[in-house]
Design an enzyme around this catalytic site. Structure first.
Site, PDB file in Angstrom:
ATOM      1  N   ARG A   1       8.741 -30.821 -11.437  1.00  0.00           N
ATOM      2  CA  ARG A   1       8.990 -30.008 -11.600  1.00  0.00           C
ATOM      3  C   ARG A   1       9.004 -29.607 -13.111  1.00  0.00           C
ATOM      4  O   ARG A   1       8.974 -28.771 -14.031  1.00  0.00           O
ATOM      5  CB  ARG A   1       8.728 -28.416 -11.112  1.00  0.00           C
ATOM      6  CG  ARG A   1       7.815 -28.108 -10.490  1.00  0.00           C
ATOM      7  CD  ARG A   1       8.127 -26.985  -9.274  1.00  0.00           C
ATOM      8  NE  ARG A   1       6.488 -26.645  -8.928  1.00  0.00           N
ATOM      9  CZ  ARG A   1       6.673 -25.486  -8.010  1.00  0.00           C
ATOM     10  NH1 ARG A   1       7.837 -24.993  -8.122  1.00  0.00           N
ATOM     11  NH2 ARG A   1       5.586 -24.537  -7.599  1.00  0.00           N
TER      12      ARG A   1
ATOM     13  N   GLY B   1       0.669 -22.904  -4.147  1.00  0.00           N
ATOM     14  CA  GLY B   1      -0.279 -21.221  -4.022  1.00  0.00           C
ATOM     15  C   GLY B   1      -0.395 -21.220  -5.266  1.00  0.00           C
ATOM     16  O   GLY B   1      -2.394 -20.569  -4.998  1.00  0.00           O
TER      17      GLY B   1
ATOM     18  N   LYS C   1      -3.594 -25.136   8.647  1.00  0.00           N
ATOM     19  CA  LYS C   1      -4.757 -24.642   9.559  1.00  0.00           C
ATOM     20  C   LYS C   1      -5.451 -23.547   8.573  1.00  0.00           C
ATOM     21  O   LYS C   1      -5.292 -23.589   7.576  1.00  0.00           O
ATOM     22  CB  LYS C   1      -3.882 -23.021   9.105  1.00  0.00           C
ATOM     23  CG  LYS C   1      -2.629 -22.946  10.591  1.00  0.00           C
ATOM     24  CD  LYS C   1      -1.504 -22.433  10.495  1.00  0.00           C
ATOM     25  CE  LYS C   1      -1.805 -21.217  11.284  1.00  0.00           C
ATOM     26  NZ  LYS C   1      -0.974 -19.695  10.896  1.00  0.00           N
TER      27      LYS C   1
ATOM     28  N   GLY D   1       1.330 -28.548  -2.574  1.00  0.00           N
ATOM     29  CA  GLY D   1       2.864 -29.356  -1.897  1.00  0.00           C
ATOM     30  C   GLY D   1       2.729 -30.455  -1.246  1.00  0.00           C
ATOM     31  O   GLY D   1       3.203 -31.287  -2.199  1.00  0.00           O
TER      32      GLY D   1
HETATM   33  C1  3PG Z   1       6.503 -22.023  -6.073  1.00  0.00           C
HETATM   34  O1  3PG Z   1       6.899 -23.195  -5.890  1.00  0.00           O
HETATM   35  O2  3PG Z   1       4.620 -21.787  -4.882  1.00  0.00           O
HETATM   36  C2  3PG Z   1       6.327 -21.110  -7.141  1.00  0.00           C
HETATM   37  O3  3PG Z   1       7.600 -22.199  -7.663  1.00  0.00           O
HETATM   38  C3  3PG Z   1       6.319 -19.550  -6.369  1.00  0.00           C
HETATM   39  O4  3PG Z   1       7.481 -19.531  -5.471  1.00  0.00           O
HETATM   40  P1  3PG Z   1       7.009 -18.584  -4.431  1.00  0.00           P
HETATM   41  O5  3PG Z   1       5.926 -18.934  -3.733  1.00  0.00           O
HETATM   42  O6  3PG Z   1       8.092 -18.798  -3.689  1.00  0.00           O
HETATM   43  O7  3PG Z   1       6.989 -17.186  -5.366  1.00  0.00           O
HETATM   44 MG    MG Z   2       4.758 -21.064  -2.794  1.00  0.00          MG
END
Ligand code: 3PG
Ligand code: MG
Length: 395
Positions: free
Chosen positions: A39, A374, A202, A351
């Protein structure tokens, strides 16, 4: 509305405030070191561009982890500041807090060029999208750059409210722009056939993504733990596989909506008696009652690979099995190789699947590997993100 371009911004002699997503994984034990720098690496071109364009100061903002509005040394950005300094070959000063007077004093000094503000989530205002906090941070610069695609699904002070103070003086960073363009291309007249490969734990976590994909794609290849509720919904035996009643009900609904027969499910498996136990090949779709499925089997790999070979556009999210364990990694790695080998426009987001692509060593053969988990899914589901909308239209 198109996103503006940072390349055409006039930054000469200007103070720039820029939001990045330096939320990187850290080792659990001291000294805390960054276990995956991707990142940060992906943000470097934006940082370099800002400096090359003659900005007089660069103040960087990021969060790390979820410290819930409280100072917690465990989530200090110190390892990030160290890594950035090494990577850029220049000093990076880490402030004690994102909003003390020290920052303003630092920025007064002629020798200060780059400041990294300490974790913005140490302040309770950040996640409340607080205007006062946004105003304070906005005072560090005349231009705002948002390159934090990974956090663009969050309506927070440094991603959202802050735009109120930079009317016509805000820009997306290079990574932000590439993410929006690449993920946007999946939704805007994608070349057909368009195939999505969806896996992960899920059905309930990904219900909106699956529904959206069912509209966009020609074929939806399902793997990972998410496959078992679908199989069960079709009356197939799934043994001890992970399978909540809620997920089976959702899978049933999705199968009913799937009039075009787009959803493809595993035909065979690699099982075990216990989670992570010895691998047991299973050439049947039905899983014996004392076993659980932990990966897709060779017949499924072949069928999914054949589909992938025909595609002109591919989106992948979620592993095909317990790939962290090499006994159950073959399905996920085979899919990674198959996608890497096509000439299609290929995007991977989320991820776990990004980690799998990196593990496969073929990340550079994908058209786009998203830095957002997300955020990438939310963008596909809704076609927009709060952080990007604020950047385009202000607050
Ligand atoms: C992530 O890794 O999903 C982003 O950096 C956002 O972080 P968060 O899910 O804790 O808001
Ligand atoms: Mg997140």
């Amino acid at each position: 509305m198109q996103l503006k371009s940072l390349e055409s911004a006039d930054l000469k002699g200007k103070k720039v405030v820029a939001r990045f997503d330096f939320n990187v994984p850290l080792s659990k034990s001291e000294p805390r070191t960054i276990t995956d720098t991707s990142r940060i690496d992906m943000a470097i071109p934006t940082i370099r561009l800002i400096l090359e364009k003659g900005a007089s100061k660069l103040t960087m903002i990021s969060h790390l982890g979820r410290p819930d509005g409280q100072v917690n040394p465990k989530y200090s950005l110190e390892p990030v500041a160290e890594y950035l300094a090494k990577k850029l070959g220049t000093d990076v000063i880490l402030s004690e807090s994102a909003i003390d007077n020290g920052v303003k004093n630092l920025l007064q000094l002629p020798e200060t060029k780059i400041v990294l503000l300490e974790n913005i989530r140490f302040l309770p205002g950040e996640e409340k999208n607080d205007m006062n906090l946004a105003e304070k941070i906005s005072q560090y610069g005349e231009i705002y750059v948002n390159d934090a695609f990974g956090a663009a699904h969050r309506k927070h002070s440094s991603t959202h409210a802050i735009n109120a103070f930079f009317k016509n003086r805000s820009y997306p960073g290079l990574l932000m722009k590439k993410e929006i363009e690449s993920l946007g291309a999946l939704m805007d007249k994608p070349a057909k056939p368009f195939i999505a490969v969806l896996g992960g734990a899920k059905v309930s976590d990904k219900i909106k993504t699956i529904e959206r994909m069912m509209v966009l794609v020609d074929t939806l290849l399902i793997g990972g733990a998410m496959a078992y509720p679908f199989l069960k919904a079709k009356g197939i035996e799934v043994g001890k596989s992970l399978c909540s009643a809620e997920d089976v009900a959702l899978a049933k609904q999705l199968l009913m909506q799937d009039r075009g027969g787009k959803i493809q499910l595993p035909k065979d498996h690699v099982n075990a008696v216990e989670f992570g136990g010895a691998p047991l090949p299973c050439a049947e779709t039905n899983i014996p009652s004392d076993q659980m499925g932990l990966d897709i089997g060779p017949l499924t790999i072949k069928a999914y690979t054949d589909h992938i070979k025909t595609a002109k556009t591919i989106f992948w999210n979620g592993p095909m099995g317990l790939f962290e364990n090499k006994d159950f990694a073959k399905g996920t790695m085979s899919i990674a190789h198959a996608i890497a080998e096509t000439k299609a426009f290929t995007v991977v987001g989320g991820g776990d699947s990004v980690a799998a692509v990196q593990q496969s060593g073929e990340a550079d053969k994908f058209s786009h590997v998203s830095s957002g988990g997300g955020a990438s899914l939310e963008f596909i589901e809704n076609g927009k993100l709060p952080g990007v909308e604020a950047l385009k239209f202000g607050v």
